[in-house]
Write a protein that holds these residues in place. Sequence first.
Motif, PDB file in Angstrom:
ATOM      1  N   THR B 221      33.243  43.417  31.912  1.00  0.00           N
ATOM      2  CA  THR B 221      33.479  44.854  32.009  1.00  0.00           C
ATOM      3  C   THR B 221      34.762  45.144  32.790  1.00  0.00           C
ATOM      4  OG1 THR B 221      31.082  45.125  32.078  1.00  0.00           O
ATOM      5  CG2 THR B 221      32.396  47.043  32.635  1.00  0.00           C
ATOM      6  N   LEU B 222      34.942  44.440  33.910  1.00  0.00           N
ATOM      7  CA  LEU B 222      36.146  44.658  34.719  1.00  0.00           C
ATOM      8  C   LEU B 222      37.408  44.276  33.950  1.00  0.00           C
ATOM      9  CD1 LEU B 222      35.205  43.488  38.324  1.00  0.00           C
ATOM     10  CD2 LEU B 222      35.940  45.747  37.612  1.00  0.00           C
ATOM     11  N   VAL B 272      52.166  39.609  34.125  1.00  0.00           N
ATOM     12  CA  VAL B 272      51.747  38.514  34.997  1.00  0.00           C
ATOM     13  C   VAL B 272      50.796  39.030  36.073  1.00  0.00           C
ATOM     14  CG1 VAL B 272      52.543  36.804  36.672  1.00  0.00           C
ATOM     15  CG2 VAL B 272      53.756  37.098  34.520  1.00  0.00           C
ATOM     16  N   VAL B 273      51.055  40.255  36.577  1.00  0.00           N
ATOM     17  CA  VAL B 273      50.136  40.843  37.551  1.00  0.00           C
ATOM     18  C   VAL B 273      48.752  41.004  36.922  1.00  0.00           C
ATOM     19  CG1 VAL B 273      49.604  42.919  38.885  1.00  0.00           C
ATOM     20  CG2 VAL B 273      51.932  42.015  38.856  1.00  0.00           C
ATOM     21  N   VAL B 278      43.061  39.093  36.321  1.00  0.00           N
ATOM     22  CA  VAL B 278      42.000  38.521  35.482  1.00  0.00           C
ATOM     23  C   VAL B 278      41.576  37.150  36.006  1.00  0.00           C
ATOM     24  CG1 VAL B 278      41.492  37.634  33.183  1.00  0.00           C
ATOM     25  CG2 VAL B 278      42.652  39.820  33.439  1.00  0.00           C
ATOM     26  N   LEU B 279      42.567  36.339  36.392  1.00  0.00           N
ATOM     27  CA  LEU B 279      42.239  35.011  36.902  1.00  0.00           C
ATOM     28  C   LEU B 279      41.413  35.106  38.187  1.00  0.00           C
ATOM     29  CD1 LEU B 279      45.487  32.937  36.288  1.00  0.00           C
ATOM     30  CD2 LEU B 279      43.340  32.927  35.005  1.00  0.00           C
ATOM     31  N   ILE B 280      41.808  36.020  39.079  1.00  0.00           N
ATOM     32  CA  ILE B 280      41.063  36.162  40.334  1.00  0.00           C
ATOM     33  C   ILE B 280      39.616  36.566  40.048  1.00  0.00           C
ATOM     34  CG2 ILE B 280      40.852  37.561  42.434  1.00  0.00           C
ATOM     35  CD1 ILE B 280      43.889  37.622  42.573  1.00  0.00           C
ATOM     36  N   LEU B 281      39.440  37.540  39.143  1.00  0.00           N
ATOM     37  CA  LEU B 281      38.083  37.988  38.812  1.00  0.00           C
ATOM     38  C   LEU B 281      37.243  36.836  38.272  1.00  0.00           C
ATOM     39  CD1 LEU B 281      38.848  41.434  37.119  1.00  0.00           C
ATOM     40  CD2 LEU B 281      37.786  41.039  39.339  1.00  0.00           C
ATOM     41  N   PHE B 286      33.087  32.413  38.994  1.00  0.00           N
ATOM     42  CA  PHE B 286      32.682  31.008  39.029  1.00  0.00           C
ATOM     43  C   PHE B 286      32.228  30.573  40.412  1.00  0.00           C
ATOM     44  CE2 PHE B 286      35.119  30.348  34.989  1.00  0.00           C
ATOM     45  CZ  PHE B 286      33.997  30.010  34.259  1.00  0.00           C
ATOM     46  N   SER B 287      32.946  31.048  41.442  1.00  0.00           N
ATOM     47  CA  SER B 287      32.571  30.581  42.778  1.00  0.00           C
ATOM     48  C   SER B 287      31.235  31.188  43.198  1.00  0.00           C
ATOM     49  CB  SER B 287      33.670  30.892  43.786  1.00  0.00           C
ATOM     50  OG  SER B 287      33.841  32.270  43.881  1.00  0.00           O
TER      51      SER B 287
END
Lengths: 275, 297
Positions: B221-222, B272-273, B278-281, B286-287
């Motif tokens: 969703t995010l 890129v931002v 997206v990568l951080i989310l 996963f963590s």
Amino acid sequence: MSRTRLTNLLIDIVLFGFCILMITPLALLVSNAFKSPEELLSWPPRLIPANPTIDNLATVLADTPLLSWVLNSLMFAVASTIAILITSSIAGYILGKFRFRILSVIFAIILATAIIPFEVYMIPLYFQVQELGLLDTVPGLLIGYLVMSFGIFLIRQSVIHAIPDELLEAARIDGAGEIWIFFVIVLPLLRGALGALAVLAFFQAWTSFAWPLIVATSRDSYTIEVGLALFQTGYTVDLGKLSAAATVVLIPSVTIFVMLRKNFVEGIAATGLKE
Amino acid sequence: MLRHRKLLFALAALIPVLAIYVWVRIMPIGEILRLSLHKWDIISKNKPFIGLQNFRELLEDDLFQAALLNTAIIAFGVLLITIPLSLGLAALIYHRTRSRFAGFYETAIFIPHVVSLVPAAMAWKWIFDAKLGPLNAVLMKFGLEPQAWLFDPVLSIICIIVLCSWQALGYAVLIYIVGFKNLPHSLYEAARLDGASAFQAFRFLSIPLLKPITLYVSVVTLVSGFNVYAQAFVLASDSQGAPGRQVRVLVMDMLENSFRNYRIGYAASEAVVLLVIVLILTLIQFSLLREKGGKSQ
């Protein structure tokens, strides 16, 4: 017993009310398409127009290339569906049933890039399409939608679950060639998954917006989404005509969805079941 | 020998697909990273390398920051509405699986997710319309002040959140229903024998057990919230001579910089931002899953 009945009835009422609320905007849109300008202003809005008219529809069809927009979208969506079915079934089968180190590496790379949204890399892709001279064409649109990472997972997943190794080994011992095995044994067993994927792929292309907006630049090559979005910016266009144009797009997609709901739900559900 | 032939076949079949994949996915992703470090205006042949200057400029770009803020508000707003609502609805629908209306419930809630964005946004644009829209008419019926929904800076963002949540809901409900179907039945039997009410079972069994699904749905969703574009495009564009207030979103700013201002390198740094967000989310998802020690879905 009667208390459970009462609770269930209450739940049904809540759900029913909510569902009606969810489809009201679309129902009113369709209804507006068949209203005369006077009736559009009347309050409260009626769900069934008092004097249904097809004037709006006729004007829109005469004023805009609506049907060629629908045709463009249809060609784009069908071509994309076929391309995605082919690429996903080949890659899914190979990555699911052949055990080699290099294939695991390839799968990991696909997995890692799958989360990157299309919007991130569509600008460079636009210039790749431009280099090929395919801007403003359906093949140009198609380039963005040739593969679907999720499709590769979905097929790989069902290959692992639905096709036993023994079956393939037995065929190999009988002297069957790999290509024969793929077409005659593997593909028929994947019918369900391919059906689900086909519906997802079709709707993905049919509802795409940002990509066709930048790739299709002349009025006749718009897809229906882009055509409609730019048509509704014109200030001379009234509500009845806008609704008529939107209805032309809504009716087929809702019909297709209701017909293929089972496939669709299966495909979407599979996204939540990734390993 | 046989193994050797199998590998050969696998590679021969995979290479054409892989070539396409590299060309339409890997290459443009690499290119966006490269372009973000360069200055390029489409017309000129040379693209000088300028290091991180694009990103430094982003830090001082008011339009970009407004876009980023709006987009984040929309994404989290949609999340806040969608997750609790879809969890509750899915629980109710799952509870009534055997009802004859179950199919209708699923279809009605899911239809907004599949219909094309533009016609759906047009329907809502009419609902929110200040003069003709039914929303204000309903408000007036109840003696409330009509609002200029699409012109007010705060209200127009709320309108986009409502529209996006309406669309995102069906997907979340569907995934939750699948989740409910996969929950261990025996646990609920045990809870019932211990005298737990249906609500207690929902609160203390379903919600914790569905946590991986909640994480998955939240991230999806995010991420789609951060890619919002068509909705803002339609709601803000003018109709009948009255332009709506433009809610600037990230993808809109990016496309404007590349195709109106011809600043491809700069637009690439915005992409890129978006990629980093997206990568951080995804990493957070996963963590959190690993922390629980459970398998994901």
